[in-house]
Design an enzyme around this catalytic site. Sequence first.
Site, PDB file in Angstrom:
ATOM      1  N   TYR A 143       0.856  -1.191   0.000  1.00  0.00           N
ATOM      2  CA  TYR A 143       0.000   0.000   0.000  1.00  0.00           C
ATOM      3  C   TYR A 143       0.885   1.231   0.000  1.00  0.00           C
ATOM      4  O   TYR A 143       1.859   1.303   0.761  1.00  0.00           O
ATOM      5  CB  TYR A 143      -0.900  -0.006   1.241  1.00  0.00           C
ATOM      6  CG  TYR A 143      -1.792   1.216   1.369  1.00  0.00           C
ATOM      7  CD1 TYR A 143      -2.853   1.424   0.493  1.00  0.00           C
ATOM      8  CD2 TYR A 143      -1.571   2.152   2.380  1.00  0.00           C
ATOM      9  CE1 TYR A 143      -3.672   2.543   0.613  1.00  0.00           C
ATOM     10  CE2 TYR A 143      -2.395   3.269   2.517  1.00  0.00           C
ATOM     11  CZ  TYR A 143      -3.446   3.462   1.639  1.00  0.00           C
ATOM     12  OH  TYR A 143      -4.257   4.561   1.760  1.00  0.00           O
ATOM     13  N   ASP A 238       9.332   2.950  -0.249  1.00  0.00           N
ATOM     14  CA  ASP A 238       8.273   3.583   0.531  1.00  0.00           C
ATOM     15  C   ASP A 238       8.465   3.155   1.983  1.00  0.00           C
ATOM     16  O   ASP A 238       8.049   2.068   2.387  1.00  0.00           O
ATOM     17  CB  ASP A 238       6.898   3.174  -0.003  1.00  0.00           C
ATOM     18  CG  ASP A 238       5.766   3.820   0.793  1.00  0.00           C
ATOM     19  OD1 ASP A 238       6.053   4.550   1.770  1.00  0.00           O
ATOM     20  OD2 ASP A 238       4.590   3.588   0.443  1.00  0.00           O
ATOM     21  N   LYS A 266       4.185   8.732   9.028  1.00  0.00           N
ATOM     22  CA  LYS A 266       3.969   8.061  10.310  1.00  0.00           C
ATOM     23  C   LYS A 266       4.942   8.530  11.411  1.00  0.00           C
ATOM     24  O   LYS A 266       4.752   9.631  11.916  1.00  0.00           O
ATOM     25  CB  LYS A 266       3.935   6.551  10.106  1.00  0.00           C
ATOM     26  CG  LYS A 266       2.764   6.169   9.157  1.00  0.00           C
ATOM     27  CD  LYS A 266       2.371   4.720   9.160  1.00  0.00           C
ATOM     28  CE  LYS A 266       1.034   4.536   8.450  1.00  0.00           C
ATOM     29  NZ  LYS A 266       1.079   4.037   7.101  1.00  0.00           N
TER      30      LYS A 266
END
Length: 429
Positions: A143, A238, A266
Amino acid sequence: MTSNNQILFEQSQQLIPGGVNSPVRAFRSVGGTPVFFKKGLGSKLWDVDGKEYLDYINSWGPMILGHAHPDVVASVQAAAANSLSFGAPTGLELEMAALIHKLVPSMEQVRLNSSGTEATMSAIRTARGFTGRDKIIKFEGCYHGHSDGLLVKAGSGLLTFGEPDSGGVPASVAAHTITLEYNNSQQLTDIFKQMGDEIACVIIEPVVGNMNLIVPHLEFLTTLRSLCTHYGAVLIFDEVMTGFRVALGGAQALYNIQPDMTTLGKVIGGGLPVGAFGGRKDIMQCLAPVGKVYQAGTLSGNPVAVSAGLTTLKLVQAEGFYERLTAQTQKLMDGLVQAAKSAHVTFSAQSVGGMFGLYFRADCPTSYAEMMQSDRPAFNRFFHSMLESGVYLGPSAFEAGFVSAAHTDSDIAYTIEAAHQAFATVKAG
Ligand SMILES: *Cc1c(COP(=O)(O)O)cnc(C)c1O
């Protein structure tokens, strides 16, 4: 008696689609009423009915220091008192860029924004601008946020292009995205042979945390690195989830592989909205106002958000921080595996740094297809029993879990104790 959770959920569904502002929060996969929280401190959370939980989601990763860490709260308060936003540069952004470059040296230049989705979307645009190519490669089960070109699944054959994996995504956009199997070096090599000089970039989660936890084969990552170098495609790691989570320098430090670009999110915001992308200077110089690739943001580099992130990143640099986090997470995995064994439940588990995967199957999966073979009803029974005991896990069999530095030995022991009961519930069916 109707709980406050139920009342809030019912009312929220009237005004917010599904009652939530991000789909997985709705508990659709496990069933039941999502928990509405009102307070967190360290490893613990309290819901609107006053029930206490041990938190193994940690806001899906950002809360690596636990909730309401006093230093982070103080830095946010201090920054807020000097204005919430300027829409103009600040010294804090320079401090953040310098710290990112120090901890993740492959990020020679950095741009800040406000989410992981923005970071990956902008990194891909930059890679396309740099190479002058359109096609991108991603991997099944990874994702990378919710921009159009990344909500794509594999077409019906290896050499067909992607199909939209969400309503509202034009087939013409999805057609530029090629989706391959994770950990499959042969497939990757074949596609590069076929069309290597058309590929702008490959984007990958170097440890996958979005189809539960999948660990890369080192040989797969090294093949990926050399193919990208050979064909002039930009390799994007990523690390929105893995950055400052699996190790201080992210997965690229752990596996000693240098990507051309990296995306962060995050942990870098410590719970406030911060994203970042960066990499080789020659690539980053394509960005406006220096180069032709446009990218911008009213709140990019926001001083309050950056302060929370800077304080978080200062604290994770403490001596032994990742050694302890890794050991604590591993201790939890060992205890859970042992508990499953004594209840005769088919189960496996693994962790990398402070993130972990729990699987209701005999061995740890290495691809999306293998992950899909886990026993979902078993997970759902386990999840609800743990929740009942006050252990808050990700509400889906396909999500990774997170341990924070605030989790104590007795937190871990309590969790394993609760798991003994939960595995018994799984066994009873
Ligand atoms: C969470 C995540 C994103 C998206 O970040 P948001 O801040 O939710 O937009 C992108 N990539 C990975 C690997 C993620 O885990």
